[in-house]
Design a protein around this motif. Sequence first.
Motif, PDB file in Angstrom:
ATOM      1  N   ASN A   1       0.802  -1.223   0.000  1.00 49.17           N
ATOM      2  CA  ASN A   1       0.000   0.000   0.000  1.00 49.17           C
ATOM      3  C   ASN A   1       0.836   1.276   0.000  1.00 49.17           C
ATOM      4  O   ASN A   1       0.279   2.375   0.113  1.00 49.17           O
ATOM      5  CB  ASN A   1      -0.926   0.024   1.218  1.00 49.17           C
ATOM      6  CG  ASN A   1      -1.908  -1.128   1.221  1.00 49.17           C
ATOM      7  OD1 ASN A   1      -2.287  -1.641   0.162  1.00 49.17           O
ATOM      8  ND2 ASN A   1      -2.334  -1.548   2.409  1.00 49.17           N
TER       9      ASN A   1
ATOM     10  N   TYR B   1      -0.264   5.925   0.197  1.00 52.41           N
ATOM     11  CA  TYR B   1      -0.229   6.656   1.461  1.00 52.41           C
ATOM     12  C   TYR B   1      -0.065   8.150   1.222  1.00 52.41           C
ATOM     13  O   TYR B   1       0.576   8.585   0.243  1.00 52.41           O
ATOM     14  CB  TYR B   1       0.926   6.165   2.332  1.00 52.41           C
ATOM     15  CG  TYR B   1       0.749   4.755   2.871  1.00 52.41           C
ATOM     16  CD1 TYR B   1      -0.461   4.340   3.393  1.00 52.41           C
ATOM     17  CD2 TYR B   1       1.812   3.848   2.858  1.00 52.41           C
ATOM     18  CE1 TYR B   1      -0.628   3.051   3.885  1.00 52.41           C
ATOM     19  CE2 TYR B   1       1.660   2.561   3.350  1.00 52.41           C
ATOM     20  CZ  TYR B   1       0.437   2.173   3.848  1.00 52.41           C
ATOM     21  OH  TYR B   1       0.286   0.902   4.330  1.00 52.41           O
TER      22      TYR B   1
ATOM     23  N   GLU C   1      -1.975   7.689   6.446  1.00 55.28           N
ATOM     24  CA  GLU C   1      -3.009   7.293   5.502  1.00 55.28           C
ATOM     25  C   GLU C   1      -3.812   8.506   5.036  1.00 55.28           C
ATOM     26  O   GLU C   1      -3.829   9.565   5.685  1.00 55.28           O
ATOM     27  CB  GLU C   1      -3.961   6.276   6.144  1.00 55.28           C
ATOM     28  CG  GLU C   1      -3.523   4.833   5.983  1.00 55.28           C
ATOM     29  CD  GLU C   1      -3.824   4.309   4.582  1.00 55.28           C
ATOM     30  OE1 GLU C   1      -4.077   5.141   3.679  1.00 55.28           O
ATOM     31  OE2 GLU C   1      -3.791   3.088   4.387  1.00 55.28           O
TER      32      GLU C   1
ATOM     33  N   HIS D   1      -8.958   6.396   2.477  1.00 54.92           N
ATOM     34  CA  HIS D   1      -8.608   5.015   2.786  1.00 54.92           C
ATOM     35  C   HIS D   1      -9.027   4.621   4.206  1.00 54.92           C
ATOM     36  O   HIS D   1      -9.437   3.483   4.459  1.00 54.92           O
ATOM     37  CB  HIS D   1      -7.105   4.799   2.606  1.00 54.92           C
ATOM     38  CG  HIS D   1      -6.685   4.775   1.173  1.00 54.92           C
ATOM     39  ND1 HIS D   1      -5.403   5.109   0.766  1.00 54.92           N
ATOM     40  CD2 HIS D   1      -7.378   4.478   0.037  1.00 54.92           C
ATOM     41  CE1 HIS D   1      -5.316   5.006  -0.549  1.00 54.92           C
ATOM     42  NE2 HIS D   1      -6.514   4.631  -1.013  1.00 54.92           N
TER      43      HIS D   1
ATOM     44  N   ARG E   1      -9.423   0.672   5.249  1.00 56.95           N
ATOM     45  CA  ARG E   1      -8.091   0.091   5.085  1.00 56.95           C
ATOM     46  C   ARG E   1      -7.481  -0.122   6.474  1.00 56.95           C
ATOM     47  O   ARG E   1      -7.609   0.725   7.342  1.00 56.95           O
ATOM     48  CB  ARG E   1      -7.199   1.001   4.251  1.00 56.95           C
ATOM     49  CG  ARG E   1      -5.792   0.447   4.061  1.00 56.95           C
ATOM     50  CD  ARG E   1      -4.930   1.349   3.201  1.00 56.95           C
ATOM     51  NE  ARG E   1      -5.217   1.161   1.783  1.00 56.95           N
ATOM     52  CZ  ARG E   1      -4.524   1.751   0.795  1.00 56.95           C
ATOM     53  NH1 ARG E   1      -3.530   2.577   1.104  1.00 56.95           N
ATOM     54  NH2 ARG E   1      -4.833   1.534  -0.455  1.00 56.95           N
TER      55      ARG E   1
END
Length: 415
Positions: free
Chosen positions: A54, A58, A111, A115, A120
């Motif tokens: 991921n 970010y 984050e 998200h 997430r």
Amino acid sequence: MPVREDREDHHEDREGRDEDAAVTGAALDAALWRSVAVYRALALVYAAVVITKNSGGYAHPLGAWAVLAVLAVWTGVATLAYRDPARRGWPLLAADLAVAFGCVLATAWVETAHHIAVGRPTLPVSWVAASVLAWAVAGGRRLGVTAALVLGVANLLVHAVAGTSGGMGNTTLNGIVLLFLAGLVVGQVVRLAREAEARLARAVEMEAATRERERLARRIHDSVLQVLAMVQRRGGEAGGEAAELGRLAGEQEAALRAAGGAGPPASGMARAARAHGAALAPGTAAGRDTDLRPLLTGQASTSVTVSTPATPVTLPEHAAGELAAAIAEVMDNVRRHCGDGARAWVLLEDDPAAVTVSVRDEGPGMPPGRLDDAAASGRLGVAQSIRGRVRDLGGTVAIVSAPGEGTEIEMTVPR
């Protein structure tokens, strides 16, 4: 002196059992903490995979790598620190929980709000559960649930800081519930494991105490009671003040038999055979072997036939003496219950795995339940002087008897 030595031996045995219990408890704790360390390491690998996957999405990718570095460093520090029982206190537990709390909260900065809103996972993912497990192992389910509550608050703060508290998804809620379940279940399992360990330690201690009592009862049966019986008999023969002394000796003999569970007095021949085994403390001279045949042939007489192999039958000296003492007790019972002229046969058999001695007589035999009734009434000569001795050597005793058909006792001692 023998009584004092017995007390010292008993004290040393008890200290040894306490040390064994402490070692067992330490081993259980070490296993639990190793499990937490393994989980922490595996969860670190999973967190690294998730962050790597991921990292492109970010808001602050460098922050994600910084959090991963913190997770890696603390994994090493915590693994080493929890190995030392002296460090498993509140400072280490608080630091562990603080690191997990901070790494979860860092998700709100690293984050994106989108998200976070769609659910997430936080940066440490399941790594934070290691702190919950550590608290549960240290203090049971209460501390485990407390740690889960703190980390649950951290998850809620992530949404509050990111401004998405109204859109908290099922993923966050499920994660909080799993933390609570981990703290509750693991804490309960740890508590039950420690209670089971404590019960096992108590059972082992009770078994050891019972064996020690039986050993002391056998020594009483072989020494003190014989002296008291002799004083009672001689005092009755002498009369006068000696008769009173004999009466007191008889009372003390009866009291000791009730307390120690000893059987009737043994004959001089039985005492002589037992002296060889009683002179040795259990476990002494374990490396020196003794031929069992001479210890048995002393029982031979015009009415007793002893059959042994032509080659030596060797056992460790203590084991040979104890087995000979058990056989002497059997022969004493034969003379007591069948008469001095009763026919009996003693057979010694040797094989690589065990030594077997069988004694068969032509006496009146015993009805079913006779030995159980004798034990219930406090006459434990067979139970302790015969079965007890052989059992302590790791062997077995089989008794076959019926009214009018004599009795056969087979004692097998493994090498």
